[in-house]
Design a protein around this motif. Structure first.
Motif, PDB file in Angstrom:
ATOM      1  N   THR A  11      62.446 -31.830 -38.723  1.00 35.64           N
ATOM      2  CA  THR A  11      62.013 -30.956 -37.632  1.00 35.64           C
ATOM      3  C   THR A  11      60.927 -29.997 -38.087  1.00 35.64           C
ATOM      4  OG1 THR A  11      64.213 -31.052 -36.607  1.00 35.64           O
ATOM      5  CG2 THR A  11      62.789 -29.222 -35.956  1.00 35.64           C
ATOM      6  N   SER A  34      57.656 -31.817 -38.567  1.00 39.26           N
ATOM      7  CA  SER A  34      57.001 -32.191 -37.312  1.00 39.26           C
ATOM      8  C   SER A  34      56.288 -31.004 -36.685  1.00 39.26           C
ATOM      9  CB  SER A  34      58.041 -32.748 -36.327  1.00 39.26           C
ATOM     10  OG  SER A  34      58.862 -31.712 -35.803  1.00 39.26           O
ATOM     11  N   PHE A  35      56.771 -29.810 -36.970  1.00 39.61           N
ATOM     12  CA  PHE A  35      56.212 -28.602 -36.350  1.00 39.61           C
ATOM     13  C   PHE A  35      55.126 -27.954 -37.212  1.00 39.61           C
ATOM     14  CE2 PHE A  35      56.369 -24.130 -34.932  1.00 39.61           C
ATOM     15  CZ  PHE A  35      56.220 -24.325 -33.564  1.00 39.61           C
ATOM     16  N   THR A  62      60.873 -22.988 -39.232  1.00 39.97           N
ATOM     17  CA  THR A  62      60.204 -23.626 -38.097  1.00 39.97           C
ATOM     18  C   THR A  62      59.839 -22.599 -37.034  1.00 39.97           C
ATOM     19  OG1 THR A  62      61.472 -25.654 -38.489  1.00 39.97           O
ATOM     20  CG2 THR A  62      60.418 -25.426 -36.339  1.00 39.97           C
ATOM     21  N   GLY A  66      55.608 -20.886 -36.205  1.00 35.75           N
ATOM     22  CA  GLY A  66      54.886 -20.837 -34.933  1.00 35.75           C
ATOM     23  C   GLY A  66      54.218 -19.500 -34.702  1.00 35.75           C
ATOM     24  N   LYS A  71      57.546 -35.640 -33.235  1.00 31.94           N
ATOM     25  CA  LYS A  71      56.091 -35.607 -33.074  1.00 31.94           C
ATOM     26  C   LYS A  71      55.668 -36.132 -31.709  1.00 31.94           C
ATOM     27  CE  LYS A  71      53.102 -34.777 -35.497  1.00 31.94           C
ATOM     28  NZ  LYS A  71      52.297 -33.530 -35.653  1.00 31.94           N
ATOM     29  N   VAL A 127      56.662 -29.635 -28.087  1.00 33.88           N
ATOM     30  CA  VAL A 127      56.948 -28.675 -29.147  1.00 33.88           C
ATOM     31  C   VAL A 127      58.215 -27.889 -28.854  1.00 33.88           C
ATOM     32  CG1 VAL A 127      56.095 -26.589 -30.289  1.00 33.88           C
ATOM     33  CG2 VAL A 127      54.536 -28.492 -29.859  1.00 33.88           C
ATOM     34  N   SER A 133      61.285 -29.164 -30.629  1.00 35.71           N
ATOM     35  CA  SER A 133      61.401 -28.790 -32.036  1.00 35.71           C
ATOM     36  C   SER A 133      61.899 -27.356 -32.164  1.00 35.71           C
ATOM     37  CB  SER A 133      60.049 -28.928 -32.741  1.00 35.71           C
ATOM     38  OG  SER A 133      59.647 -30.286 -32.802  1.00 35.71           O
ATOM     39  N   LYS A 134      61.409 -26.467 -31.304  1.00 31.72           N
ATOM     40  CA  LYS A 134      61.855 -25.078 -31.348  1.00 31.72           C
ATOM     41  C   LYS A 134      63.338 -24.971 -31.000  1.00 31.72           C
ATOM     42  CE  LYS A 134      57.413 -22.897 -30.247  1.00 31.72           C
ATOM     43  NZ  LYS A 134      56.667 -22.026 -29.282  1.00 31.72           N
TER      44      LYS A 134
END
Length: 204
Positions: free
Chosen positions: A53, A56-57, A101, A105, A168, A172, A175-176
């Motif tokens: 994860t 991917s972010f 993660t 951001g 991916k 998004v 993922s968050k």
């Protein structure tokens, strides 16, 4: 999305609450034993998913950092090196992946991308090393050792890489949401960690 997140976290907590997730013992030998080992320990499984994860972010380079941490940690554990409260640290590493993660951001637009990847990579490598060290301590030390490690590596790559590739392709926000779930799951595992050996002993 919030409803899915709550359901995921609640379901995970229910499973963990009835499973000695941090009760690590000697692993079954052979390729099949190695293949299944990272999947049967829920803390290891969640860690692999959390790393995928984060990668991917943030960056796919984190997968290489994870591999490096895995090699170092596995060598430590296989030679008998351990650290105090390793199982609790392994649980907190899952939370660290979730926090990483979420924080990435916030800093992605204000920080040097390379510096962010390196800092994140260090966190990932350290977290994976703790889990790999536990694998090394549990791994069979006989003629089938190489087969065991090959199986463990294959299943780890499939889970971690599969999580990365799947996320991916998704928004998004997914993922968050997963990161928040891992943050909570790791904390929960750290709290129940001291009960793991007792639970395992009671069932013996």
């Amino acid at each position: 999305l919030l409803a899915h997140l709550v359901a995921l976290t609640a379901g995970s907590m229910a499973i963990l609450g009835s499973h000695p997730a941090l009760a690590h013992n000697s692993a079954a030998g052979g390729a099949l034993g190695g293949l299944s080992h990272p999947l049967l320990g829920l803390d290891h499984l969640f860690m692999l998913m959390a790393v995928g994860t984060a990668a991917s972010f943030i960056s796919s380079q984190l997968l290489l950092w994870a591999l490096g941490g895995a090699v170092i940690g596995a060598a430590m554990g296989f030679t008998g090196v351990s650290v105090a409260s390793a199982e609790v640290m392994a649980a907190l590493a899952i939370s660290a992946m979730g926090a990483l993660t979420l924080l990435a951001g916030r800093f992605a637009k204000t920080s040097n991308p390379n510096a962010l990847t390196v800092c994140s990579g260090g966190v990932v490598a350290a977290g994976v090393a703790i889990h790999a060290m536990l694998h090394g301590l549990e791994a069979p030390k006989d003629s089938g050792t190489l087969l065991w490690w090959s199986g463990a590596l294959l299943s780890s790559v499939l889970v971690c890489g599969g999580t990365y590739l799947m996320l991916k392709k998704l928004p998004v926000s997914v993922s968050k949401a997963a990161a928040v779930a891992f943050l909570a799951i790791g904390g929960f595992l750290a709290l129940i960690g001291p009960l793991g050996p007792l639970a395992a002993g009671a069932g013996a």
